[in-house]
Design an enzyme around this catalytic site. Sequence first.
Site, mmCIF file in Angstrom:
data_model
loop_
_atom_site.group_PDB
_atom_site.id
_atom_site.type_symbol
_atom_site.label_atom_id
_atom_site.label_comp_id
_atom_site.label_asym_id
_atom_site.label_seq_id
_atom_site.Cartn_x
_atom_site.Cartn_y
_atom_site.Cartn_z
ATOM 1 N N TRP A 139 0.854 -1.185 0.000
ATOM 2 C CA TRP A 139 0.000 0.000 0.000
ATOM 3 C C TRP A 139 0.900 1.250 0.000
ATOM 4 O O TRP A 139 1.890 1.307 0.726
ATOM 5 C CB TRP A 139 -0.894 0.018 1.257
ATOM 6 C CG TRP A 139 -1.713 1.272 1.331
ATOM 7 C CD1 TRP A 139 -2.932 1.482 0.775
ATOM 8 C CD2 TRP A 139 -1.336 2.505 1.968
ATOM 9 N NE1 TRP A 139 -3.352 2.776 1.023
ATOM 10 C CE2 TRP A 139 -2.386 3.429 1.752
ATOM 11 C CE3 TRP A 139 -0.220 2.925 2.682
ATOM 12 C CZ2 TRP A 139 -2.357 4.737 2.228
ATOM 13 C CZ3 TRP A 139 -0.180 4.242 3.150
ATOM 14 C CH2 TRP A 139 -1.251 5.138 2.933
ATOM 15 N N ASP A 306 -16.796 10.892 -2.528
ATOM 16 C CA ASP A 306 -16.135 9.647 -2.117
ATOM 17 C C ASP A 306 -16.872 9.011 -0.939
ATOM 18 O O ASP A 306 -18.060 9.292 -0.690
ATOM 19 C CB ASP A 306 -14.659 9.958 -1.789
ATOM 20 C CG ASP A 306 -13.731 8.787 -2.040
ATOM 21 O OD1 ASP A 306 -13.654 7.905 -1.174
ATOM 22 O OD2 ASP A 306 -13.078 8.737 -3.107
ATOM 23 N N ARG A 383 -9.976 -3.292 8.056
ATOM 24 C CA ARG A 383 -10.642 -1.991 8.020
ATOM 25 C C ARG A 383 -12.092 -2.118 8.528
ATOM 26 O O ARG A 383 -13.013 -1.560 7.932
ATOM 27 C CB ARG A 383 -10.635 -1.416 6.604
ATOM 28 C CG ARG A 383 -10.605 0.107 6.609
ATOM 29 C CD ARG A 383 -10.870 0.666 5.239
ATOM 30 N NE ARG A 383 -10.706 2.133 5.244
ATOM 31 C CZ ARG A 383 -11.360 2.946 4.454
ATOM 32 N NH1 ARG A 383 -12.223 2.484 3.592
ATOM 33 N NH2 ARG A 383 -11.158 4.237 4.502
ATOM 34 N N ASP A 418 -14.405 0.949 -5.250
ATOM 35 C CA ASP A 418 -13.286 0.709 -4.333
ATOM 36 C C ASP A 418 -13.344 -0.720 -3.770
ATOM 37 O O ASP A 418 -14.375 -1.391 -3.862
ATOM 38 C CB ASP A 418 -13.393 1.739 -3.197
ATOM 39 C CG ASP A 418 -12.079 2.005 -2.492
ATOM 40 O OD1 ASP A 418 -11.112 1.275 -2.735
ATOM 41 O OD2 ASP A 418 -12.025 2.956 -1.683
ATOM 42 N N ASP A 488 -3.011 5.502 -3.122
ATOM 43 C CA ASP A 488 -3.434 6.508 -2.140
ATOM 44 C C ASP A 488 -2.292 7.458 -1.819
ATOM 45 O O ASP A 488 -2.507 8.487 -1.186
ATOM 46 C CB ASP A 488 -3.879 5.820 -0.842
ATOM 47 C CG ASP A 488 -5.304 5.315 -0.949
ATOM 48 O OD1 ASP A 488 -6.020 5.742 -1.868
ATOM 49 O OD2 ASP A 488 -5.704 4.491 -0.106
HETATM 50 C C1 DGJ Z 1 -9.382 3.894 -0.399
HETATM 51 C C2 DGJ Z 1 -9.236 4.679 -1.660
HETATM 52 O O1 DGJ Z 1 -8.034 4.377 -2.278
HETATM 53 C C3 DGJ Z 1 -9.339 6.161 -1.351
HETATM 54 O O2 DGJ Z 1 -9.137 6.904 -2.505
HETATM 55 C C4 DGJ Z 1 -10.689 6.441 -0.732
HETATM 56 O O3 DGJ Z 1 -11.699 6.214 -1.686
HETATM 57 C C5 DGJ Z 1 -10.898 5.582 0.481
HETATM 58 N N1 DGJ Z 1 -10.645 4.198 0.228
HETATM 59 C C6 DGJ Z 1 -12.285 5.747 1.021
HETATM 60 O O4 DGJ Z 1 -12.572 4.876 2.040
#
Ligand code: DGJ
Length: 683
Positions: A139, A306, A383, A418, A488
């Site tokens: 990540w 989002d 999560r 997502d 991210d």
């Molecule tokens: C992970 C994504 O990569 C982010 O851009 C965002 O959408 C978050 N999740 C939201 O929980």
Amino acid sequence: MYEGDSFSLDTLKQEYPSYGTTDFREPAFQILQENGSRITNFEYQHHKIYKGKPKLEGLPATYVEKGEEAITLEISLYDKLIDTEIQLLYTVFSEWNALARSARVVNHGQQALNLTRIMSASIDFFDSQFEMVHLSGSWGRERYVKMRKLQPGIQSISSTRGASSSQHNPFIALKRPDATEHRGEVYGFSLVYSGNFLAQVEVDHYDVARVTMGIHLFDFNWLLGQGESFQTPEVVMVYSDQGLNGMSQTYHQLYRTRLAKGYWRDKERPVLINNWEATYFHFDEEKLIKIAKTAKELGIELFVLDDGWFGKRNDSKTSLGDWFVNNRKLPSGITGLAQKINDLGMKFGLWFEPEMVSKDSRLYEQHPDWVIKVPGRRMSQGRNQYVLDFSRKEVVDHIYGMMAQILREAPISYVKWDMNRYMTEIGSADLPPERQREVPHRYILGVYDLYERLTTEFPHVLFESCAAGGARFDPGMLYYAPQTWTSDNTDAIERLKIQYGTSFLYPLSAIGAHVTSVPNHQVKRITSLEARAHVAFFGVFGYELDVTKLSEKDKQKVKEQIVFYKKNRKWIMNGTFYRIRSPFEDDGNIVSWMVVSEDQKEALVGYYQVLGTANPGFSRILLKGLRTDYEYEIEGIDGTYFGDELMYVGLLLEDAKGKGDFYSKIYKLKAIQSDEKVGMKNR
Ligand code: DGJ
């Protein structure tokens, strides 16, 4: 062990090898029969060659638009004892040095067979003088370029996480030791699949390198009943004699035009603003509208809402699966909000995480058996969420129903899909014991099914795939969603490595890249607004920050960035990408890449310096892909330059000298348009 002269498969190159007779290397497939035997004897039966390329049932794959674009060879192998056929499919594309391979097993016999291994392709090379290239990370640092010399024995990369993963991309390349970015032989292997995979190279005692690629056999088994068939995903193999960059360019063209599909494939992508880093879960309609209004003034075309708009989700602990609006935050609902955004003159986009459910959700309360789990065993959360059992049709149907209703009701132009956790305690309440090892693959088939249904019913919606950043940035996803959220990690400097690695396979039209605020949320680094845009221009460009908080000066800069991108995005997206200086080689301090328009009349060069140095020497970069006989102007630099000068003498970086940390610059080249000038050199 003494080996006599008698016939042995161990000394032969094979197309689709089996284990258990005289080849001791790892096979392409293995079939467990009712009597416990794994020995098979598949012999050539017949073959056919035809124009075009068949669809792979239920799976994403490259395709053709006209029959002439490709030729397919189908070889049928047959094992008499178990009355079973293996069909090997090979499609050669006429325009590219690319070959798509897959296999299909058909059980014509009476007994139930267990496929314990069924790879998409196996290739025996004559020697092992190669380096294996792969894209690995985690990540926030996805797809770093790794290289290692092949050694005797097995070397592999894989995923057992239920997704292709950010740990390893489903791709390897074998490059000759002397091959570079732009010269030399490279063979690429890319699996069009989004789940568990294995990519391995076995070097044997005669220095043969056997490449095997497909669904990971670890924790896999497929029960193939009478009359049933199993289709593997496809491997797209690319040959390049123009180094790694040549291989990448082939993948870019093929994946951009014959893997990605639908309305948005060739369309200019809207400049978007996403509220995630601007607000996280803490927003209401007023706040969103304020951001959208300012974004509109700046020239942004699409507003994306989002995570956090549904159920009672104010943090990551609840409500996944409850895809109905949180009226406290959004009193006019999604439809009302989307309408208001539309009234501002912007398109509206929405985030979903369709494959997941929170423990604290109505969906979980109503259907606790709809998650992937094993009765009596602990359920690990990731999560705070569980993975829905997409191997079950009713689960996929339900999620489809909820998503489709929202998409039907509200004017939504974009969906961010997502997926934020990997699979654990894998089991399905719906499958018998002997089919439990089918769950991960059936799950991915369920994901593809949902994508297929949504993209078919809503062909004008632009889908962007995402998985905690770029944990499922793979060709399978690209088939349904023409762009992917790359990582991210949005820091401009970190993105150099991430986007550089991603470009090994994926075209700029697929690489989601946003300008975010500073200090950067992931690494706390402060870079200039220019540097952030200079990196993000080489991708699908957007913003992810609270634009209402920008100074007037920065707003002006943002406006200019957007004008620039809009003017150039069409050819950037379809252009030819060249990697020039790698963040993974030397000390990685200078990074450079460029994109050249198809007609070679325009080019954009990105130059990035990680850290400043005292008293630096002279610096130049040798450009690529220009026409030697075209004369180019470079914005902001006096004079004109022929392509050969820029490519062989180079672009002298006078203005980069003595600059500090995180310095960046883009150079926009344009061939002088008038007919007298273009090609003048040849007169
Ligand atoms: C992970 C994504 O990569 C982010 O851009 C965002 O959408 C978050 N999740 C939201 O929980």
